[in-house]
Design a protein around this motif. Structure first.
Motif, PDB file in Angstrom:
ATOM      1  N   ASN A 172       0.819  -1.217   0.000  1.00 44.21           N
ATOM      2  CA  ASN A 172       0.000   0.000   0.000  1.00 44.21           C
ATOM      3  C   ASN A 172       0.852   1.265   0.000  1.00 44.21           C
ATOM      4  OD1 ASN A 172      -2.440  -1.373  -0.112  1.00 44.21           O
ATOM      5  ND2 ASN A 172      -2.516  -1.656   2.113  1.00 44.21           N
ATOM      6  N   HIS A 219       1.645   1.971  -3.516  1.00 52.45           N
ATOM      7  CA  HIS A 219       0.447   2.443  -4.227  1.00 52.45           C
ATOM      8  C   HIS A 219       0.170   3.911  -3.878  1.00 52.45           C
ATOM      9  CE1 HIS A 219      -1.053  -1.985  -4.573  1.00 52.45           C
ATOM     10  NE2 HIS A 219      -0.094  -1.707  -5.430  1.00 52.45           N
ATOM     11  N   GLN A 220       0.354   4.245  -2.595  1.00 55.35           N
ATOM     12  CA  GLN A 220       0.103   5.631  -2.168  1.00 55.35           C
ATOM     13  C   GLN A 220       1.128   6.582  -2.778  1.00 55.35           C
ATOM     14  OE1 GLN A 220       0.003   5.102   2.081  1.00 55.35           O
ATOM     15  NE2 GLN A 220      -1.970   4.065   1.957  1.00 55.35           N
ATOM     16  N   SER A 238      -3.505   5.415  -4.527  1.00 57.43           N
ATOM     17  CA  SER A 238      -3.929   5.152  -3.147  1.00 57.43           C
ATOM     18  C   SER A 238      -5.316   4.509  -3.087  1.00 57.43           C
ATOM     19  CB  SER A 238      -3.909   6.436  -2.321  1.00 57.43           C
ATOM     20  OG  SER A 238      -4.612   7.434  -2.996  1.00 57.43           O
ATOM     21  N   VAL A 259      -6.071  -0.621  -2.493  1.00 55.89           N
ATOM     22  CA  VAL A 259      -5.758  -0.906  -1.090  1.00 55.89           C
ATOM     23  C   VAL A 259      -5.773  -2.419  -0.866  1.00 55.89           C
ATOM     24  CG1 VAL A 259      -6.390  -0.460   1.301  1.00 55.89           C
ATOM     25  CG2 VAL A 259      -6.861   1.266  -0.453  1.00 55.89           C
ATOM     26  N   ARG A 317      -5.177  -5.851   1.597  1.00 57.47           N
ATOM     27  CA  ARG A 317      -5.279  -6.260   2.993  1.00 57.47           C
ATOM     28  C   ARG A 317      -4.993  -7.754   3.066  1.00 57.47           C
ATOM     29  NH1 ARG A 317     -11.817  -6.519   4.132  1.00 57.47           N
ATOM     30  NH2 ARG A 317     -12.278  -7.923   2.411  1.00 57.47           N
TER      31      ARG A 317
END
Ligand code: HEC
Length: 155
Positions: free
Chosen positions: A124, A127-128, A133, A136, A138
């Motif tokens: 993440n 990605h941000q 962003s 996401v 998990r």
């Protein structure tokens, strides 16, 4: 530590020589080179991120080690083919990858779960940092792979 150094070096080398590596990957068909799109490599990364989790939490350490190797290879492909990805965002993956490798080696489920969480945070973070962003990741909650058995089977 040795593996971490190796991975960091590998990531750095790949990030700094994208063209040579992209070209060396093109020898399958000279007239019709296929370079996978970054989003396609990432979809494979996503698949292996999931498989790694279900293997490690089964626990099937042999399969987990395999999926970790495949995951690393896809990340190296991403870094080598797409030099626009900031090298630092790739190298931050090295520490959690190393921790996962150690957890697998030690067959340590607790360490595996912690390191896998750290890996996902690093996904993440990139990605941000790169304007994605909204993508996401998990820790997966249920396996979509109903055609694959994750727990170790008698040989
Ligand atoms: C060094 C940067 C970087 C790292 C590390 C990274 N990604 Fe990505 N990821 C990207 C970029 C850039 C895109 C967007 C690609 C595009 O839009 O063409 C992306 C896109 C994705 C997508 C969307 C693909 C799609 O078509 O829907 C998924 C899923 C994804 N990444 C998963 C992961 C996972 C899981 C990890 C960690 C194991 C990870 N990524 C690590 C840079 C990274």
């Amino acid at each position: 530590m040795r593996l971490l150094g190796y991975m960091t070096a590998l990531f750095m080398v790949c990030a700094s020589t994208p063209l040579a590596i992209a070209q060396s990957g093109m020898n399958a068909a000279i007239d019709d080179p296929y370079v996978p799109r970054l989003a396609d490599i990432m979809s494979i990364v996503q698949l292996r991120h999931m498989k790694l989790w279900f293997a490690g939490s089964s626990p099937n350490w042999e399969l987990a080690a395999y999926e970790l190797r495949r995951l690393k290879a896809s990340l190296v492909d991403a870094a080598s083919l797409y030099p626009g990805i900031p090298a630092t965002s790739v190298t931050t993956m090295a520490a959690p990858v190393q921790s996962i490798a150690e957890a697998i080696e030690a067959k340590d489920s607790q360490k595996f779960a912690t390191a896998f969480g750290d890996l996902t945070v690093a996904c993440n973070a990139c990605h941000q940092s790169i304007g994605r962003s909204f993508i996401v990741m998990r820790v997966p909650t249920a396996s979509p792979f109903s055609d694959q058995v994750f727990p170790p089977q008698p040989k």
